[in-house]
Motif scaffolding. Structure first.
Motif, PDB file in Angstrom:
ATOM      1  N   GLY A 131       0.801  -1.227   0.000  1.00  0.00           N
ATOM      2  CA  GLY A 131       0.000   0.000   0.000  1.00  0.00           C
ATOM      3  C   GLY A 131       0.831   1.273   0.000  1.00  0.00           C
ATOM      4  N   SER A 145       3.539  -0.016  -6.682  1.00  0.00           N
ATOM      5  CA  SER A 145       2.948  -0.416  -7.973  1.00  0.00           C
ATOM      6  C   SER A 145       2.452   0.795  -8.737  1.00  0.00           C
ATOM      7  N   THR A 146       1.828   1.716  -8.019  1.00  0.00           N
ATOM      8  CA  THR A 146       1.290   2.898  -8.689  1.00  0.00           C
ATOM      9  C   THR A 146       2.427   3.658  -9.380  1.00  0.00           C
TER      10      THR A 146
HETATM   11  P1  ADP Z   1       2.104  -1.034  -3.205  1.00  0.00           P
HETATM   12  O1  ADP Z   1       2.455  -1.436  -4.587  1.00  0.00           O
HETATM   13  O2  ADP Z   1       3.217  -0.305  -2.489  1.00  0.00           O
HETATM   14  O3  ADP Z   1       1.560  -2.162  -2.379  1.00  0.00           O
HETATM   15  P2  ADP Z   1      -0.016   0.443  -4.503  1.00  0.00           P
HETATM   16  O4  ADP Z   1       0.680   1.396  -5.396  1.00  0.00           O
HETATM   17  O5  ADP Z   1      -0.615  -0.779  -5.099  1.00  0.00           O
HETATM   18  O6  ADP Z   1       0.933   0.059  -3.288  1.00  0.00           O
HETATM   19  O7  ADP Z   1      -1.200   1.223  -3.765  1.00  0.00           O
HETATM   20  C1  ADP Z   1      -1.007   2.458  -3.085  1.00  0.00           C
HETATM   21  C2  ADP Z   1      -2.313   2.889  -2.480  1.00  0.00           C
HETATM   22  O8  ADP Z   1      -3.196   3.306  -3.504  1.00  0.00           O
HETATM   23  C3  ADP Z   1      -3.031   1.799  -1.714  1.00  0.00           C
HETATM   24  O9  ADP Z   1      -3.563   2.356  -0.531  1.00  0.00           O
HETATM   25  C4  ADP Z   1      -4.130   1.367  -2.656  1.00  0.00           C
HETATM   26  O10 ADP Z   1      -5.248   0.906  -1.944  1.00  0.00           O
HETATM   27  C5  ADP Z   1      -4.432   2.656  -3.393  1.00  0.00           C
HETATM   28  N1  ADP Z   1      -4.954   2.414  -4.750  1.00  0.00           N
HETATM   29  C6  ADP Z   1      -4.339   1.750  -5.748  1.00  0.00           C
HETATM   30  N2  ADP Z   1      -5.113   1.732  -6.867  1.00  0.00           N
HETATM   31  C7  ADP Z   1      -6.241   2.404  -6.565  1.00  0.00           C
HETATM   32  C8  ADP Z   1      -7.438   2.747  -7.298  1.00  0.00           C
HETATM   33  N3  ADP Z   1      -7.609   2.389  -8.566  1.00  0.00           N
HETATM   34  N4  ADP Z   1      -8.373   3.464  -6.629  1.00  0.00           N
HETATM   35  C9  ADP Z   1      -8.204   3.852  -5.361  1.00  0.00           C
HETATM   36  N5  ADP Z   1      -7.112   3.574  -4.620  1.00  0.00           N
HETATM   37  C10 ADP Z   1      -6.146   2.863  -5.205  1.00  0.00           C
END
Ligand code: ADP
Length: 332
Positions: free
Chosen positions: A42, A46-47
């Motif tokens: 979280g 990934s984002t």
């Molecule tokens: P990591 O890869 O470090 O586990 P992510 O980049 O997947 O983290 O997610 C970062 C945050 O953004 C998390 O709290 C996740 O729930 C939120 N998030 C990711 N995609 C979405 C989306 N499409 N809508 C709302 N929140 C999102």
């Protein structure tokens, strides 16, 4: 050109409504680096990677990959990088060779380039034994190496790997990281993980993210050194070298007087020996002074250990807020 910037982000931001998943992230990765992109679930790893690979548009800031802007030159960016997402997009009913051909077609490689590249990726990813096998028959470890091979098929200078080892068993993980280290000798790699030991195994540098922000960025040794103090522990026998009892008060005051010691603690002892924990700043190593002091006082040293600073402790300190937030979310 070892200093060439291959990945650059400046105040990169991604918001979902009022929630900011990536919050003004800035970092640079130079040619030839294997950088661990580390953070709890979280944190925004990934984002960030999906923005760098043009799968997501940022809501603010800029990012350049191989000098190309992720907004204005998506084709240039995609040609410059290979991407292995958390779940490799494998087609299970294809053989490994068919799948590599498929990945090459997507990249529009011509037949002779494909032949050359296929030979190379099969070798560097260790796939020669399974080339004709259906992907459905392969273990997770092999599947991830097929994922790595498709990311490399067009010979990109940059690899972006999103938690590639999260589904692998320990042996498969070690094997995957070995392949990655070899591949990283000639490429720039950004490897996301929430597992510190992986970063320690494969990377010299880490960027730690927490709640969408960069909280540390540097050589692992520097990140380790960020934690406040280091502890040195000694154990002194209750009888000194001439057989007479040693005074705990005297030991304690001699230790307190040592240069560089910020705190001395004396855990309860068993009467046979006395233990002391000495806190010092990171850059102070007391071991030689402690040995000399023991000789001078006639103490029998039963133990002398400087705690090696665990990266885990630093990581925990830096990302504590995340863990708490995750707990709150799962408890809600
Ligand atoms: P990591 O890869 O470090 O586990 P992510 O980049 O997947 O983290 O997610 C970062 C945050 O953004 C998390 O709290 C996740 O729930 C939120 N998030 C990711 N995609 C979405 C989306 N499409 N809508 C709302 N929140 C999102």
């Amino acid at each position: 050109m070892s200093s060439e910037l291959m990945i650059q982000t400046q105040d990169l931001t991604k918001s979902y409504g009022s929630f900011t998943a990536v919050d003004r992230i800035s970092f640079e990765v130079r040619r030839g680096e294997i950088v661990g992109f580390l953070g709890p679930n979280g944190a925004g790893k990934s984002t960030t990677m999906r923005i760098l690979t043009c799968y997501l548009a940022p809501t603010g800031g800029t990012a350049r990959v191989n000098g190309k802007d992720v907004f204005s030159d998506t084709l240039g960016v995609r040609q410059s990088l290979g991407y292995l997402p958390q779940r490799a997009p494998l087609y299970l009913d294809m053989s490994v060779l068919e799948y590599l051909q498929f990945a090459a077609d997507l990249r529009e490689l011509d037949a002779s380039t494909f032949k050359k590249r296929a030979r190379n990726v099969v070798e560097v990813c260790g796939l020669a034994q399974v080339l004709g096998k259906e992907i459905s028959e392969l273990s997770h470890g092999y599947r991830q190496r097929v994922g790595l091979a498709q990311a490399l098929i067009h010979d990109p200078p940059i690899l972006i790997l999103d938690e590639p080892t999260s589904d692998l068993d320990p042996n498969e993980k070690t094997e995957f990281l070995e392949y990655l280290k070899r591949i990283g000798q000639e490429r720039t790699v950004l490897l996301s993980t929430h597992n510190l030991s992986e970063v320690e195994a494969a990377c010299a540098r880490a960027i730690i993210v927490s709640r969408g922000r960069v909280v540390a960025d540097g050589a692992l040794s520097d990140i380790r050194a960020r934690s406040g103090s280091v502890s040195t522990s000694i154990m002194v026998a209750a009888e000194n070298m001439s057989g007479s009892s040693v005074s705990q008060v005297e030991i304690k005051s001699a230790l307190d007087a040592l240069k560089g010691v910020s705190k001395v603690e004396a855990p309860p002892s068993n009467g046979q020996a006395y233990r002391y924990e000495l806190a010092t700043p990171q850059d102070v190593d007391l071991r030689a002074d402690l040995y000399r002091l023991a000789v001078q006082k006639g103490w029998v040293l039963l133990e002398l250990v400087r705690a090696s600073q665990a990266l885990e402790d630093v990581f925990r300190d830096l990302t504590l807020g995340d863990e708490r937030k995750n707990r709150e979310i799962s408890a809600a």
